[in-house]
Design a protein around this motif. Structure first.
Motif, PDB file in Angstrom:
ATOM      1  N   LEU A  75       0.875  -1.038   0.031  1.00 44.00           N
ATOM      2  CA  LEU A  75      -0.073   0.070   0.007  1.00 44.00           C
ATOM      3  C   LEU A  75       0.870   1.161  -0.107  1.00 44.00           C
ATOM      4  O   LEU A  75       0.552   2.265  -0.912  1.00 44.00           O
ATOM      5  CB  LEU A  75      -0.867  -0.060   1.053  1.00 44.00           C
ATOM      6  CG  LEU A  75      -1.837   1.042   1.333  1.00 44.00           C
ATOM      7  CD1 LEU A  75      -2.960   1.115   0.497  1.00 44.00           C
ATOM      8  CD2 LEU A  75      -2.257   1.128   2.782  1.00 44.00           C
ATOM      9  N   HIS A  76       1.963   1.259   0.925  1.00 43.93           N
ATOM     10  CA  HIS A  76       2.665   2.340   1.039  1.00 43.93           C
ATOM     11  C   HIS A  76       3.473   2.589  -0.397  1.00 43.93           C
ATOM     12  O   HIS A  76       3.558   3.795  -0.693  1.00 43.93           O
ATOM     13  CB  HIS A  76       3.858   2.245   2.089  1.00 43.93           C
ATOM     14  CG  HIS A  76       4.725   3.126   2.128  1.00 43.93           C
ATOM     15  ND1 HIS A  76       4.664   4.437   2.327  1.00 43.93           N
ATOM     16  CD2 HIS A  76       6.286   2.969   1.796  1.00 43.93           C
ATOM     17  CE1 HIS A  76       5.763   4.959   2.439  1.00 43.93           C
ATOM     18  NE2 HIS A  76       6.793   4.192   2.214  1.00 43.93           N
ATOM     19  N   LEU A  77       4.012   1.686  -1.053  1.00 42.30           N
ATOM     20  CA  LEU A  77       4.632   1.630  -2.326  1.00 42.30           C
ATOM     21  C   LEU A  77       3.615   1.964  -3.426  1.00 42.30           C
ATOM     22  O   LEU A  77       4.086   2.761  -4.334  1.00 42.30           O
ATOM     23  CB  LEU A  77       5.188   0.474  -2.658  1.00 42.30           C
ATOM     24  CG  LEU A  77       6.322  -0.026  -1.802  1.00 42.30           C
ATOM     25  CD1 LEU A  77       6.804  -1.464  -2.112  1.00 42.30           C
ATOM     26  CD2 LEU A  77       7.381   0.866  -1.707  1.00 42.30           C
ATOM     27  N   SER A  78       2.469   2.128  -3.326  1.00 36.66           N
ATOM     28  CA  SER A  78       1.374   2.333  -4.159  1.00 36.66           C
ATOM     29  C   SER A  78       0.839   3.627  -4.012  1.00 36.66           C
ATOM     30  O   SER A  78       0.300   4.197  -5.082  1.00 36.66           O
ATOM     31  CB  SER A  78       0.316   1.378  -4.162  1.00 36.66           C
ATOM     32  OG  SER A  78       0.862  -0.009  -4.562  1.00 36.66           O
ATOM     33  N   LEU A  79       0.782   4.330  -2.927  1.00 35.63           N
ATOM     34  CA  LEU A  79       0.309   5.366  -2.587  1.00 35.63           C
ATOM     35  C   LEU A  79       1.283   6.523  -2.358  1.00 35.63           C
ATOM     36  O   LEU A  79       1.920   6.615  -1.370  1.00 35.63           O
ATOM     37  CB  LEU A  79      -0.829   5.612  -1.261  1.00 35.63           C
ATOM     38  CG  LEU A  79      -2.055   4.404  -1.601  1.00 35.63           C
ATOM     39  CD1 LEU A  79      -2.670   4.457  -0.134  1.00 35.63           C
ATOM     40  CD2 LEU A  79      -2.960   4.975  -2.464  1.00 35.63           C
ATOM     41  N   ALA A  80       0.923   7.708  -3.179  1.00 34.90           N
ATOM     42  CA  ALA A  80       1.871   8.795  -3.071  1.00 34.90           C
ATOM     43  C   ALA A  80       1.565   9.398  -1.847  1.00 34.90           C
ATOM     44  O   ALA A  80       0.361   9.641  -1.353  1.00 34.90           O
ATOM     45  CB  ALA A  80       1.569   9.884  -4.205  1.00 34.90           C
ATOM     46  N   ASN A  81       2.414  10.315  -1.211  1.00 35.60           N
ATOM     47  CA  ASN A  81       2.402  11.025   0.220  1.00 35.60           C
ATOM     48  C   ASN A  81       1.947  10.007   1.283  1.00 35.60           C
ATOM     49  O   ASN A  81       1.215  10.348   2.344  1.00 35.60           O
ATOM     50  CB  ASN A  81       1.170  11.899  -0.111  1.00 35.60           C
ATOM     51  CG  ASN A  81       1.664  12.681  -1.212  1.00 35.60           C
ATOM     52  OD1 ASN A  81       2.869  13.479  -1.255  1.00 35.60           O
ATOM     53  ND2 ASN A  81       0.803  13.256  -2.045  1.00 35.60           N
ATOM     54  N   SER A  82       2.135   8.750   1.115  1.00 30.22           N
ATOM     55  CA  SER A  82       1.944   7.991   2.438  1.00 30.22           C
ATOM     56  C   SER A  82       3.058   7.770   3.182  1.00 30.22           C
ATOM     57  O   SER A  82       4.090   8.202   2.851  1.00 30.22           O
ATOM     58  CB  SER A  82       1.614   6.628   1.989  1.00 30.22           C
ATOM     59  OG  SER A  82       2.324   5.692   1.075  1.00 30.22           O
ATOM     60  N   ARG A  83       3.059   7.459   4.627  1.00 36.21           N
ATOM     61  CA  ARG A  83       4.032   7.388   5.256  1.00 36.21           C
ATOM     62  C   ARG A  83       3.841   5.940   6.147  1.00 36.21           C
ATOM     63  O   ARG A  83       2.833   5.709   6.583  1.00 36.21           O
ATOM     64  CB  ARG A  83       4.137   8.525   6.267  1.00 36.21           C
ATOM     65  CG  ARG A  83       4.958   8.188   7.590  1.00 36.21           C
ATOM     66  CD  ARG A  83       5.045   9.280   8.529  1.00 36.21           C
ATOM     67  NE  ARG A  83       6.049   9.700   8.931  1.00 36.21           N
ATOM     68  CZ  ARG A  83       6.710  10.973   8.832  1.00 36.21           C
ATOM     69  NH1 ARG A  83       5.977  11.626   8.341  1.00 36.21           N
ATOM     70  NH2 ARG A  83       7.941  11.011   8.991  1.00 36.21           N
ATOM     71  N   LEU A  84       5.015   5.258   6.202  1.00 40.97           N
ATOM     72  CA  LEU A  84       4.899   3.863   6.861  1.00 40.97           C
ATOM     73  C   LEU A  84       6.027   3.847   8.068  1.00 40.97           C
ATOM     74  O   LEU A  84       7.107   4.200   7.889  1.00 40.97           O
ATOM     75  CB  LEU A  84       5.333   2.988   5.849  1.00 40.97           C
ATOM     76  CG  LEU A  84       5.446   1.347   6.351  1.00 40.97           C
ATOM     77  CD1 LEU A  84       3.928   0.818   6.824  1.00 40.97           C
ATOM     78  CD2 LEU A  84       5.835   0.589   5.181  1.00 40.97           C
ATOM     79  N   GLU A  85       5.346   3.911   9.125  1.00 38.64           N
ATOM     80  CA  GLU A  85       6.255   3.784  10.418  1.00 38.64           C
ATOM     81  C   GLU A  85       5.983   2.283  10.985  1.00 38.64           C
ATOM     82  O   GLU A  85       4.801   1.850  11.176  1.00 38.64           O
ATOM     83  CB  GLU A  85       5.693   4.928  11.464  1.00 38.64           C
ATOM     84  CG  GLU A  85       5.952   6.134  10.759  1.00 38.64           C
ATOM     85  CD  GLU A  85       7.446   6.777  10.699  1.00 38.64           C
ATOM     86  OE1 GLU A  85       8.245   6.036  11.112  1.00 38.64           O
ATOM     87  OE2 GLU A  85       7.642   7.444   9.770  1.00 38.64           O
TER      88      GLU A  85
END
Length: 163
Positions: A13-23
């Motif tokens: 999901l993170h790789l697919s959505l611009a402006n996402s953040r994964l912590e």
């Protein structure tokens, strides 16, 4: 935010959505969480309308449909239900966020993992359906679900070959 032993749909999901953040983590320093949840956007937590008195969690703030007219930040916890409740318990700032429950979702496409009920979705599916709900555009993220179906099919083929 995800725990370190996640299955992978949050990363996809993170790789697919611009402006996402994964912590990645279970407990976050309040000052760091406050920075991530900066006031430029209202943060809402993708989580059912539940109270867990046994854990001493605060009653969630109700999601207000009027917020749909302002910029929102969707906060998603990636983990089992047990793990996500623990993350809430350990992070009072997350408990304080208004919660956005999902409505009328299709059955999960994530057939490579064990689910007890058809409405138990992967993090990717739940987030996509939440974004579609927030944006009132139920077809906008169909290409991402189609790509996810391809990922699931590929993973399933690996399992079939190893048997």
């Amino acid at each position: 935010m995800e725990v370190s032993n996640a299955k992978g749909s949050a990363r996809l999901l993170h790789l697919s959505l611009a402006n996402s953040r994964l912590e990645v983590g279970e407990t976050f320093a309040p000052s760091q969480l406050q920075t991530w949840l900066s006031p430029q956007r209202r943060s809402v937590l993708l989580y059912p309308d539940t109270e867990d008195m046994a854990l001493g969690l605060a009653a969630p703030q109700t999601f207000d449909a009027a917020w749909l007219s302002e910029p929102l930040r969707l906060v998603v916890l990636d983990g089992t239900w047990r793990k996500s409740r623990k993350m809430l318990y350990l992070n009072p700032l997350l408990q304080a966020l208004p919660r956005m429950p999902l409505r009328d979702t299709p059955p999960s496409h994530y057939l490579i993992r064990k689910a007890h009920l058809p409405d138990q979705l992967s993090t990717l599916e739940a987030t996509v359906y939440a974004l579609a709900q927030l944006e009132n555009d139920h077809n906008k993220f169909d290409p991402l679900i189609a790509a996810f179906d391809g990922f699931v099919a590929q993973q399933a083929s690996y399992v079939r070959r190893s048997v």
